[in-house]
Structures are given as C-alpha cells and as structure tokens.
Design a protein around this motif. Structure first.
Motif, PDB file in Angstrom:
ATOM      1  N   ALA A 116      -0.651  -0.189   5.144  1.00  0.00           N
ATOM      2  CA  ALA A 116      -0.566  -0.138   3.683  1.00  0.00           C
ATOM      3  C   ALA A 116      -0.181  -1.505   3.122  1.00  0.00           C
ATOM      4  N   ASN A 117      -1.038  -2.030   2.259  1.00  0.00           N
ATOM      5  CA  ASN A 117      -0.782  -3.299   1.578  1.00  0.00           C
ATOM      6  C   ASN A 117      -0.449  -2.982   0.116  1.00  0.00           C
ATOM      7  N   PRO A 118       0.831  -2.956  -0.255  1.00  0.00           N
ATOM      8  CA  PRO A 118       1.232  -2.452  -1.580  1.00  0.00           C
ATOM      9  C   PRO A 118       0.694  -3.289  -2.742  1.00  0.00           C
ATOM     10  N   ILE A 119       0.176  -2.600  -3.764  1.00  0.00           N
ATOM     11  CA  ILE A 119      -0.170  -3.267  -5.029  1.00  0.00           C
ATOM     12  C   ILE A 119       1.101  -3.277  -5.870  1.00  0.00           C
ATOM     13  N   SER A 120       2.013  -4.160  -5.512  1.00  0.00           N
ATOM     14  CA  SER A 120       3.350  -4.124  -6.101  1.00  0.00           C
ATOM     15  C   SER A 120       3.431  -4.776  -7.472  1.00  0.00           C
ATOM     16  N   TRP A 121       2.303  -5.306  -7.968  1.00  0.00           N
ATOM     17  CA  TRP A 121       2.297  -5.822  -9.338  1.00  0.00           C
ATOM     18  C   TRP A 121       1.861  -4.754 -10.331  1.00  0.00           C
ATOM     19  N   VAL A 122       1.455  -3.584  -9.809  1.00  0.00           N
ATOM     20  CA  VAL A 122       1.080  -2.466 -10.680  1.00  0.00           C
ATOM     21  C   VAL A 122       2.169  -1.394 -10.647  1.00  0.00           C
ATOM     22  N   SER A 123       2.530  -0.973  -9.430  1.00  0.00           N
ATOM     23  CA  SER A 123       3.649  -0.047  -9.236  1.00  0.00           C
ATOM     24  C   SER A 123       4.741  -0.786  -8.473  1.00  0.00           C
ATOM     25  N   THR A 124       5.948  -0.267  -8.499  1.00  0.00           N
ATOM     26  CA  THR A 124       7.031  -0.953  -7.802  1.00  0.00           C
ATOM     27  C   THR A 124       6.856  -0.816  -6.294  1.00  0.00           C
ATOM     28  N   HIS A 125       7.319  -1.819  -5.591  1.00  0.00           N
ATOM     29  CA  HIS A 125       7.245  -1.801  -4.129  1.00  0.00           C
ATOM     30  C   HIS A 125       8.016  -0.599  -3.579  1.00  0.00           C
ATOM     31  N   LYS A 126       9.113  -0.261  -4.228  1.00  0.00           N
ATOM     32  CA  LYS A 126       9.936   0.879  -3.790  1.00  0.00           C
ATOM     33  C   LYS A 126       9.142   2.182  -3.860  1.00  0.00           C
ATOM     34  N   GLU A 127       8.451   2.422  -4.976  1.00  0.00           N
ATOM     35  CA  GLU A 127       7.666   3.656  -5.135  1.00  0.00           C
ATOM     36  C   GLU A 127       6.598   3.770  -4.051  1.00  0.00           C
ATOM     37  N   ILE A 128       5.887   2.672  -3.819  1.00  0.00           N
ATOM     38  CA  ILE A 128       4.793   2.686  -2.847  1.00  0.00           C
ATOM     39  C   ILE A 128       5.331   2.910  -1.440  1.00  0.00           C
ATOM     40  N   THR A 129       6.413   2.211  -1.103  1.00  0.00           N
ATOM     41  CA  THR A 129       6.986   2.307   0.239  1.00  0.00           C
ATOM     42  C   THR A 129       7.539   3.702   0.502  1.00  0.00           C
ATOM     43  N   ASP A 130       8.267   4.245  -0.465  1.00  0.00           N
ATOM     44  CA  ASP A 130       8.837   5.591  -0.306  1.00  0.00           C
ATOM     45  C   ASP A 130       7.751   6.615  -0.025  1.00  0.00           C
ATOM     46  N   ARG A 131       6.635   6.532  -0.769  1.00  0.00           N
ATOM     47  CA  ARG A 131       5.561   7.509  -0.596  1.00  0.00           C
ATOM     48  C   ARG A 131       4.848   7.293   0.744  1.00  0.00           C
ATOM     49  N   ALA A 132       4.621   6.039   1.111  1.00  0.00           N
ATOM     50  CA  ALA A 132       3.898   5.751   2.361  1.00  0.00           C
ATOM     51  C   ALA A 132       4.681   6.223   3.579  1.00  0.00           C
ATOM     52  N   LEU A 133       6.001   6.060   3.560  1.00  0.00           N
ATOM     53  CA  LEU A 133       6.813   6.437   4.717  1.00  0.00           C
ATOM     54  C   LEU A 133       6.969   7.950   4.851  1.00  0.00           C
ATOM     55  N   SER A 134       6.638   8.679   3.797  1.00  0.00           N
ATOM     56  CA  SER A 134       6.720  10.145   3.875  1.00  0.00           C
ATOM     57  C   SER A 134       5.364  10.777   4.184  1.00  0.00           C
ATOM     58  N   ALA A 135       4.346   9.942   4.453  1.00  0.00           N
ATOM     59  CA  ALA A 135       2.986  10.442   4.641  1.00  0.00           C
ATOM     60  C   ALA A 135       2.850  11.252   5.922  1.00  0.00           C
ATOM     61  N   LYS A 136       1.907  12.194   5.901  1.00  0.00           N
ATOM     62  CA  LYS A 136       1.604  12.986   7.090  1.00  0.00           C
ATOM     63  C   LYS A 136       0.910  12.132   8.147  1.00  0.00           C
ATOM     64  N   ASP A 137       0.054  11.212   7.704  1.00  0.00           N
ATOM     65  CA  ASP A 137      -0.660  10.327   8.622  1.00  0.00           C
ATOM     66  C   ASP A 137       0.254   9.201   9.099  1.00  0.00           C
ATOM     67  N   PRO A 138      -0.042   8.605  10.262  1.00  0.00           N
ATOM     68  CA  PRO A 138       0.724   7.429  10.701  1.00  0.00           C
ATOM     69  C   PRO A 138       0.415   6.220   9.809  1.00  0.00           C
ATOM     70  N   VAL A 139       1.455   5.720   9.155  1.00  0.00           N
ATOM     71  CA  VAL A 139       1.303   4.589   8.232  1.00  0.00           C
ATOM     72  C   VAL A 139       2.301   3.504   8.612  1.00  0.00           C
ATOM     73  N   VAL A 140       1.816   2.281   8.688  1.00  0.00           N
ATOM     74  CA  VAL A 140       2.694   1.137   8.890  1.00  0.00           C
ATOM     75  C   VAL A 140       2.535   0.231   7.674  1.00  0.00           C
ATOM     76  N   MET A 141       3.628  -0.285   7.165  1.00  0.00           N
ATOM     77  CA  MET A 141       3.586  -1.149   5.992  1.00  0.00           C
ATOM     78  C   MET A 141       3.241  -2.580   6.409  1.00  0.00           C
ATOM     79  N   LEU A 142       2.665  -3.322   5.488  1.00  0.00           N
ATOM     80  CA  LEU A 142       2.341  -4.722   5.757  1.00  0.00           C
ATOM     81  C   LEU A 142       3.566  -5.494   6.217  1.00  0.00           C
TER      82      LEU A 142
END
Length: 402
Positions: A116-142
């Motif tokens: 996941a490469n966050p679009i942190s200039w549109v939504s906050t990095h916190k919002e994107i990271t929180d949602r990605a880490l709770s995903a059912k699929d295996p997700v690794v952040m940039l």
C-alpha cells in the motif's frame, strides 16, 4: 510572449540569447537557486517519512507484518491506497489505479497480497494506515519496506547526482543549457527524487523476509519511482516478473509516458506492459518498445462509467448536460473548463457540470471555482460544480469532456 512564471520566462530568454536571438526581457531578474530552500524541502520529506514510520512502528507492536501470508502469495500488487482501499471482513477486489485487477487475478486462482502506497495528501496517513492494517488480505505498507536511513541515503545521493551534472546541454545544435540548469535547480528543491529513490529498497527488504513473489504488478506512468522499483527487483529479486498496467489514456506528446531508448536498451522496463488499447500499442512500438512485451487488455477504469451511462441517447432533449471531469492538476483542469465555457457560449439550453477529480484538495477546488465561475456567469453559461461520483453524474450526461 506573456509568461506567468518569472523564473521559467527568464530561462527561456537566456536560452534564446545563447542561440543568437535578440530577445528583450520586461520583468524582474530572478535570483539564483536557493540552496537553503533545497535543504529545507529535503529535510521536510525526511521528517514526513520519519513521522509516518514512527506511527507505523507503533501499530506493528500489535499488528505485525503478515510475513507468512506474504510468502504464500503468488503476486504482489503495489498501488496507491486510500482509506476505502481495504476492508476488514472481505477480500479487496478493487484498488486505486489497477481497478479490479485483484479480482481478476483471484478469480484465476492466484494468491495475492498488497503493498500500500498511501495517498497521504488526500486522506491522512493515519486513516489509510489504520484501515490497511485491519485488512483481511495480507497488506504491507510502503514504509514497512523503506527506512529513514534509506531516505537520508536518497536525499544525499540525489543531491550529489544533480549537483554533479554538467549544466551544458545541446540538442541538435540548439543550446538548451539555461533551461536544463533551471530544471536541475528545481530538482534540487523537489522531494520527488528522494521519494522515488527509496522504492529501489522494496525488493531488498522483501528478500530479507524471504518474500519472493513470482510477479509484482503496479500502475504504469513511467515515473521515477517505477524505474527505481524495477531496478531494485532486477538487483535483488531477478526471478520476479514485473508487470505494469497503463491505467490512463495520454497524449502522444506527453513524452514522459514513453521509456527512453537508453532504458529500453538496458532493459530498465517492465517485463510486460499491459495497455488500454491498440492505439497506445502502436505509439509504444513507434518509440522502440519491444512488441513482445506489450499486451492490450482494455481500459478497466472506464467500465463503471460505461455501465452507468445512459443506454440510449435522447436526440431532442430540451436541455443538454455537459459533464466536464477535471484532472489532478490545476492548470490542466482550468484549461479544460475554460475551453468548455467558450465552446458553450453560443449553445442554448446547455448545462455545464464540473466534476472534481477525487484527489484534488479543497484549496485547488476553491481556486478552480474562483477563476471559472465569474467567467461562466459573464458568458451566461449555466455552470454547476459537483463533488458527486462521476459514475452518478455520467447517467445525466449527454457529453463527457475528459
């Protein structure tokens, strides 16, 4: 010539002069490059990566990187991420630029994971990271795959590379040195090269976890971070097949979308480039891209629009709705809207609906309204600015400007 950028305008004048043209400059003489500004911009990106990495590290105490699941994946998908990109109780079937490619791959029996490469200039990095880490699929952040140390290395190496470039640049007997120097100085003050450089570490850090995907897929725009990603995989995971998808149409004069002859010659390109149509395939072949590495698959981003569009055109409607969809850039958006306003000046019973690109921030949206709304009123154009989804608006549209 009227120039709205003093620095670029003066560089054009200097370029004309070194090529023997007598050009007068009516404007202030711009100051030289600000190395303090360059230092501050580079420091700012280091601070941002440090802040995001710190927050991610805190979350990883309770939600560690799903290494085992990532090792089991056949394909890793790297794409831009929004808070809506991942859900907790279901598989992710549709992502930013790659659209429903995850669903297509999963339906074909492949096991997939995400970078996941966050679009942190549109939504906050916190919002994107929180949602990605709770995903059912295996997700690794940039930022799981790069470090502050790699960003410092990037800041130093890109600074040194740009500073050591010869500023003399002659193309077909035309001396473009002043323009080239301007772009070098702008690169020194830009954070993009630092961010792009860090993508070269992704393959190395995946290898440290013994995560060795058969394939990696990413959206293709021929940006610097894509070339860095390809370089990293060639160096650390040469067996991984690199596939890119051209998700957006572009003009044949949009030169940055085409790979250079040097990169093609040295194979700094995807192993397979998926294209949206035969037109783009012919353009790439003309630019020297190997035909056996090109595959036309269609434009997935337009499927939802086509599904939502009216099935039958009503010839004698009293009013015509013109849907104008903006780009992610202020100038391009203004150019399209202003042209639409002038085109509709003598067309009666027409409504112009301006639909903002979802990644445009409020400041740019307000600037677009500030500039175009008075012009539309002056030309007696009925104009409306809408934040609704284009999939909804297209159902009302007789014509789409894109």
């Amino acid at each position: 010539f009227f120039i709205d950028d003093v620095v670029a305008g003066y560089a054009l004048v200097e370029t004309a002069r070194v090529n023997g043209h007598n050009i007068e400059w009516y404007g202030p003489i711009p100051s030289g490059p600000s190395y303090l500004k360059s230092f501050r911009s580079r420091l700012s990106v280091l601070k941002t990566i440090w802040s995001h990495s710190r927050y991610l590290k805190k979350l990883r105490r309770n939600t560690p990187v799903p290494v085992q699941e990532l090792r089991a994946c056949d394909i890793l998908i790297l794409d831009w991420a929004m808070p809506s990109s991942f859900v907790k109780d279901a598989h992710t079937n549709r992502v930013g630029k790659l659209n429903r490619i995850p669903q297509i791959l999963r339906d074909a029996g492949f096991r997939i994971g995400f970078i996941a490469n966050p679009i942190s200039w549109v939504s906050t990095h916190k919002e994107i990271t929180d949602r990605a880490l709770s995903a059912k699929d295996p997700v690794v952040m940039l930022n799981d795959l790069r470090s502050v140390r790699s960003a410092i290395e990037a800041a130093w190496n890109t600074w040194r590379m740009i500073k050591n470039l010869s500023r003399r640049f002659v193309f077909k007997e035309t001396n473009l040195s002043p323009l080239f120097e301007l772009e070098c100085n702008r690169d020194l003050a830009s954070t993009r090269s630092i961010d792009a450089y860090t993508f070269s570490k992704i393959a190395m850090n995946l290898a440290k976890w013994k995560v060795c995907p058969k394939v990696i897929v990413f959206p293709f725009e021929n940006q610097g971070w894509e070339r860095a990603l390809i370089h990293g995989f060639h160096q650390y995971q040469p067996k991984t097949k690199i596939i890119a998808y051209q998700h957006s149409p572009f003009s044949r004069r949009h030169l940055s979308f085409f790979c250079s002859r040097e990169n093609i010659k040295k194979n700094r390109i995807p192993d397979q480039l998926m294209l949206t149509g035969d037109h783009f395939k012919s353009l790439y072949i003309k630019k020297g891209y190997p035909e056996d590495k090109l595959l036309v698959v269609g434009g997935l981003n337009f499927e939802m629009l086509l599904d939502a569009a009216p099935k039958k055109y009503i010839e004698n409607k009293k009013f015509k709705n013109i849907l104008c969809t903006t780009s992610i850039e202020l100038r391009d958006s203004l150019d399209l809207i202003i042209k639409a306003i002038f085109a509709l000046e003598n067309m009666e019973n027409s409504h112009l609906i301006v639909n903002f690109h979802p990644v445009l921030n409020d400041t740019i949206r307000e600037e677009i309204v500030r500039i175009t709304h008075p012009l539309a009123l002056e030309k007696c154009i009925d104009i409306k600015f809408s934040k609704a989804s284009s999939n909804v608006l297209v159902q009302q549209a007789d014509l789409v400007l894109y």
